[in-house]
Design an enzyme around this catalytic site. Structure first.
Site, PDB file in Angstrom:
ATOM      1  N   ASP A  20       2.954  -6.935  11.536  1.00 53.40           N
ATOM      2  CA  ASP A  20       1.751  -7.698  11.144  1.00 53.40           C
ATOM      3  C   ASP A  20       1.980  -9.169  11.498  1.00 53.40           C
ATOM      4  O   ASP A  20       2.227 -10.004  10.620  1.00 53.40           O
ATOM      5  CB  ASP A  20       1.520  -7.565   9.636  1.00 53.40           C
ATOM      6  CG  ASP A  20       1.359  -6.117   9.208  1.00 53.40           C
ATOM      7  OD1 ASP A  20       0.285  -5.546   9.453  1.00 53.40           O
ATOM      8  OD2 ASP A  20       2.318  -5.549   8.655  1.00 53.40           O
ATOM      9  N   HIS A  32      -0.019  -3.260  13.466  1.00 50.64           N
ATOM     10  CA  HIS A  32      -1.248  -2.951  12.716  1.00 50.64           C
ATOM     11  C   HIS A  32      -2.307  -3.943  13.163  1.00 50.64           C
ATOM     12  O   HIS A  32      -2.133  -5.153  12.987  1.00 50.64           O
ATOM     13  CB  HIS A  32      -1.012  -3.085  11.214  1.00 50.64           C
ATOM     14  CG  HIS A  32       0.096  -2.211  10.709  1.00 50.64           C
ATOM     15  ND1 HIS A  32      -0.132  -0.977  10.158  1.00 50.64           N
ATOM     16  CD2 HIS A  32       1.446  -2.390  10.704  1.00 50.64           C
ATOM     17  CE1 HIS A  32       1.023  -0.429   9.817  1.00 50.64           C
ATOM     18  NE2 HIS A  32       2.015  -1.270  10.142  1.00 50.64           N
ATOM     19  N   HIS A  71       5.658   5.642   8.753  1.00 50.47           N
ATOM     20  CA  HIS A  71       6.525   4.614   8.167  1.00 50.47           C
ATOM     21  C   HIS A  71       7.454   5.347   7.189  1.00 50.47           C
ATOM     22  O   HIS A  71       6.982   6.109   6.335  1.00 50.47           O
ATOM     23  CB  HIS A  71       5.713   3.602   7.370  1.00 50.47           C
ATOM     24  CG  HIS A  71       4.971   2.601   8.206  1.00 50.47           C
ATOM     25  ND1 HIS A  71       4.129   2.957   9.222  1.00 50.47           N
ATOM     26  CD2 HIS A  71       4.943   1.236   8.146  1.00 50.47           C
ATOM     27  CE1 HIS A  71       3.615   1.850   9.768  1.00 50.47           C
ATOM     28  NE2 HIS A  71       4.095   0.790   9.132  1.00 50.47           N
ATOM     29  N   HIS A  83       4.702  -0.755  17.274  1.00 50.12           N
ATOM     30  CA  HIS A  83       4.460  -0.807  15.824  1.00 50.12           C
ATOM     31  C   HIS A  83       3.699  -2.092  15.521  1.00 50.12           C
ATOM     32  O   HIS A  83       4.293  -3.151  15.358  1.00 50.12           O
ATOM     33  CB  HIS A  83       5.808  -0.762  15.086  1.00 50.12           C
ATOM     34  CG  HIS A  83       5.689  -0.715  13.592  1.00 50.12           C
ATOM     35  ND1 HIS A  83       6.732  -0.293  12.781  1.00 50.12           N
ATOM     36  CD2 HIS A  83       4.681  -1.053  12.752  1.00 50.12           C
ATOM     37  CE1 HIS A  83       6.351  -0.364  11.521  1.00 50.12           C
ATOM     38  NE2 HIS A  83       5.110  -0.842  11.467  1.00 50.12           N
ATOM     39  N   GLU A 123      11.380   2.033   4.951  1.00 48.53           N
ATOM     40  CA  GLU A 123      11.134   0.580   4.931  1.00 48.53           C
ATOM     41  C   GLU A 123      11.630   0.108   3.558  1.00 48.53           C
ATOM     42  O   GLU A 123      12.631  -0.587   3.452  1.00 48.53           O
ATOM     43  CB  GLU A 123       9.641   0.281   5.131  1.00 48.53           C
ATOM     44  CG  GLU A 123       9.294  -1.209   5.123  1.00 48.53           C
ATOM     45  CD  GLU A 123       7.775  -1.475   5.253  1.00 48.53           C
ATOM     46  OE1 GLU A 123       6.963  -0.535   5.093  1.00 48.53           O
ATOM     47  OE2 GLU A 123       7.405  -2.651   5.492  1.00 48.53           O
TER      48      GLU A 123
HETATM   49  N1  ADE Z   1       0.443  -1.739   6.502  1.00 52.91           N
HETATM   50  C1  ADE Z   1       0.500  -2.853   7.219  1.00 52.91           C
HETATM   51  N2  ADE Z   1       1.764  -3.281   7.339  1.00 52.91           N
HETATM   52  C2  ADE Z   1       2.545  -2.384   6.681  1.00 52.91           C
HETATM   53  C3  ADE Z   1       3.931  -2.266   6.453  1.00 52.91           C
HETATM   54  N3  ADE Z   1       4.824  -3.138   6.911  1.00 52.91           N
HETATM   55  N4  ADE Z   1       4.360  -1.223   5.720  1.00 52.91           N
HETATM   56  C4  ADE Z   1       3.494  -0.322   5.239  1.00 52.91           C
HETATM   57  N5  ADE Z   1       2.187  -0.395   5.428  1.00 52.91           N
HETATM   58  C5  ADE Z   1       1.700  -1.414   6.154  1.00 52.91           C
HETATM   59 ZN    ZN Z   2       4.018  -1.217   9.767  1.00 48.88          ZN
END
Ligand code: ADE
Ligand code: ZN
Length: 348
Positions: free
Chosen positions: A277, A18, A195, A16, A198
């Site tokens: 990220d 990005h 996703h 996971h 969250e």
């Molecule tokens: N895009 C990049 N990081 C994200 C995250 N944590 N949740 C949803 N979209 C994303």
């Molecule tokens: Zn993510």
């Protein structure tokens, strides 16, 4: 007991991540300079400004950062930078999300960013011995027709893309909004992840499983609120790709001491640890393992299970899974861990 040495020495997969979220401030300023843009802040000032109220607050900054990415070379350098970091973290396999719509809407061509990313992945396979898969992620706050158009553009790269994903602003954009796009992706031979849970409720996780037919759930923290959902995740061996530092930074949970990963492991759910990220949330994958190990005082056995889960939950061929799992045994045995889940299932 801190287990930094064990965490570092285990070969692991990151599932996971990005690629746009690996854009470190220094790199962002370099790319901005290449295109003649000014960010109006130094790298230190940018880092200090990374305080987020919630997911939307973060996404506003994240999309501004992506504006600095323009050329094939920018995307190549960004991806190479991440893969070098992955190497330092003993990541042997990475599954990398990218957000085509965030670039297409700025006038960047699909082939420019896709080829930039893919050529770095190929280079890392040859020179860093890191395998990787690419996951094309839809922005869920845009209409479904837009996602379907992106899939159409992806047709000529279909052999380079492993799966589709669903990210961006979760609340108000349930998985069911993308039922058609995910069906088309499935017919194209792509695997599916999303996703869910969250910021959104457990019902979004149910929808991702029952309507989008996903192989994995990204985040899934909110599953802790629904015992029946936890039973399903365990029974069907649907992995969760969890990201502790991200969830802390975006106030999904107040404190890592309340993070539900131990509970998930105890219930037999295939939880994994990832960085999401890393340029924005304060750490790459090992820092995520270390933070959660400290907060929950995770045992060597739990760390070894999380690492082996990352391999089992990946989309790599069984033969390579077996090869990596063999390499996990050494560091784990050195820390007194004799038995943990190394059994292969047939998900890849
Ligand atoms: N895009 C990049 N990081 C994200 C995250 N944590 N949740 C949803 N979209 C994303
Ligand atoms: Zn993510």
């Amino acid at each position: 007991m801190p287990l930094n040495e064990l965490i570092h020495s285990i070969p692991k997969a990151e599932l996971h991540l990005h690629i746009e979220g690996t854009l470190e401030p220094k790199l962002m300023l370099e790319f901005a300079k290449r295109t003649g843009m000014s960010m109006g802040m130094s790298a230190e000032e940018l880092k200090r400004a990374y305080r987020f109220k919630d997911l939307q607050d973060f996404l506003n900054i994240y999309y501004k950062g992506t504006d600095t990415l323009r050329t094939h070379e920018d995307f190549y350098d960004l991806t190479m930078h991440y893969l070098q970091k992955a190497k330092e973290n003993n990541v042997v396999h990475a599954e990398i999300f990218y957000d085509p719509q965030a670039h297409i809407r700025r006038g960047i061509k699909f082939e420019t960013f896709t080829e930039g990313i893919i050529s770095a992945m190929k280079n890392a396979r040859r020179n860093l011995e890191i395998s990787s898969n690419l996951i094309l992620s839809f922005l869920r706050d845009l209409p479904e027709e837009n996602a379907i158009r992106v899939l159409d553009e992806a047709t000529s790269y279909i052999h380079e893309i492993k799966a589709v994903g669903l990210d961006s602003a979760e609340l108000g954009n349930p998985p069911s909004k993308f039922s058609k796009a995910f069906e088309i992706a499935k017919d194209m031979g792509l695997l599916r992840v999303a996703h869910a849970g969250e910021e959104g409720p457990p019902s979004y996780i149910w929808e991702a499983i029952e309507i989008l037919n996903v192989e994995r759930i990204d985040h899934g923290v909110k599953a802790i609120e629904d015992p029946n959902l936890m039973k399903l995740l365990a029974k069907e061996r649907i992995p969760l790709t969890m990201c502790p530092l991200s969830n802390k930074k975006l106030n999904v949970i107040p404190d890592l001491k309340n993070y539900p990963v131990r509970e998930f492991l105890k219930r037999g759910i295939m939880a994994t640890i990832n960085s999401d990220d890393p340029a924005y949330f304060g750490g790459y994958v090992n820092e995520n393992y270390t933070a959660i190990q400290r907060a929950l005082n995770l045992t060597p056995e739990e760390i070894c299970t999380l690492a082996s889960n990352s391999i089992l939950a990946s989309f790599i061929p069984e033969e390579r899974k077996r090869e990596i799992l063999e390499k996990i045994k050494g560091p784990c045995e050195k820390h007194g861990v004799q038995s943990f889940n190394l059994s292969l299932d047939s998900r890849a």
